[in-house]
Design an enzyme around this catalytic site. Sequence first.
Site, PDB file in Angstrom:
ATOM      1  N   ASP A 214      -3.265 -10.590  -2.248  1.00 11.63           N
ATOM      2  CA  ASP A 214      -3.819  -9.993  -1.034  1.00 11.63           C
ATOM      3  C   ASP A 214      -5.257  -9.551  -1.312  1.00 11.63           C
ATOM      4  OD1 ASP A 214      -2.549  -8.496   1.682  1.00 11.63           O
ATOM      5  OD2 ASP A 214      -4.312  -7.497   0.846  1.00 11.63           O
TER       6      ASP A 214
ATOM      7  N   HIS B  98       0.808  -1.225   0.000  1.00  8.16           N
ATOM      8  CA  HIS B  98       0.000   0.000   0.000  1.00  8.16           C
ATOM      9  C   HIS B  98       0.844   1.279   0.000  1.00  8.16           C
ATOM     10  CE1 HIS B  98      -3.720  -2.123   0.379  1.00  8.16           C
ATOM     11  NE2 HIS B  98      -3.469  -2.586   1.600  1.00  8.16           N
TER      12      HIS B  98
ATOM     13  N   ASP C 137      -5.182 -12.608   3.531  1.00  4.56           N
ATOM     14  CA  ASP C 137      -6.418 -12.075   4.092  1.00  4.56           C
ATOM     15  C   ASP C 137      -7.627 -12.309   3.191  1.00  4.56           C
ATOM     16  OD1 ASP C 137      -5.150 -10.344   2.351  1.00  4.56           O
ATOM     17  OD2 ASP C 137      -5.230  -8.599   3.667  1.00  4.56           O
TER      18      ASP C 137
ATOM     19  N   HIS D 276      -6.735  -6.923  -0.394  1.00  2.00           N
ATOM     20  CA  HIS D 276      -6.803  -5.483  -0.647  1.00  2.00           C
ATOM     21  C   HIS D 276      -5.960  -5.128  -1.870  1.00  2.00           C
ATOM     22  CE1 HIS D 276      -7.473  -5.982   3.755  1.00  2.00           C
ATOM     23  NE2 HIS D 276      -8.442  -5.129   3.517  1.00  2.00           N
TER      24      HIS D 276
END
Length: 308
Positions: free
Chosen positions: A159, A122, A243, A161
């Site tokens: 992931d 990120h 996740d 996200h």
Amino acid sequence: MTTALITHPDCHGHVTPEGHPEQVARLHEVLKALEGKDLRRVEAPAAADDSILLCHPQAHIDALRAARPETGIVQLDADTYMSPGSFEAACRGVGGAVAAVDMVMSGEVGNAFVATRPPGHHAETEQPMGFCLFGNVAIAARHALRNHGLKKVAIVDFDVHHGNGTQDLLWNEADALFVSTHQMPLYPGTGAQHEQGAHGQITNIPLSAGTDGELYRKILANRIIPLIEAFEPEMLFLSAGFDAHRDDPLASIALSTEDFQWITEELAKAAARLCEGRIVSCLEGGYDLPALAASAGVHVDALIAAAR
């Protein structure tokens, strides 16, 4: 050949507030799950500024270095924090990813798993966010291109996200394919299909809440693997976030531990066909501790099998 496990005790020194999902226990549980496995265990070196500068400007490095507190915890944005050991931990993450590239390229190991924290995907060019300070995978990919003379590399980010930081850092990098699967809508709100990079080298595959392993396997086989094959990379990078597991509290994708093993096996087969099996995998998210540990364990098992 063997698989390298690259980590460092400094990564336990990145402390977040009580109740924060990106906690010290994450790395503890991952490393516990990897105990007894046939791995080449290596301490991650601390990255020098020169490595970080492959993707971030000096101003970003200096700002983070200045932000680290002498005591306590400081907040950088809504969910990103620094403690006295956070800067060193982040440098180990970058250094570990860069060292993994060097070890794989030298033939010292067949592939590598970089188990460090904070995660990286990120972190944008001049903005730490989403628990991340530096873009570990993006830096490692550019290191492979700039310092090992590779012509093309590919990154697959599974992931849950969107890897907005990796996308931002490599937006203009024609020689780096970036493919991200992620739940949408979900933090950070980026990752729409129209976001394709300056050279069309970015592919975002948004997933609806409830996407299960059967559908994900079809997406990997019918979309992601063909994209990688068409690009013909000389090294494959994985942003290994766990996740998307059905037990994770921060999202609603329904993958199982066995799905993560299958995903890794299929990507390893593609790497064997395309780039002599060269894989560097970097730990990203995963916030249910038992699911994280189990998924990281089978991920590394698949890497070990592929390296033999």
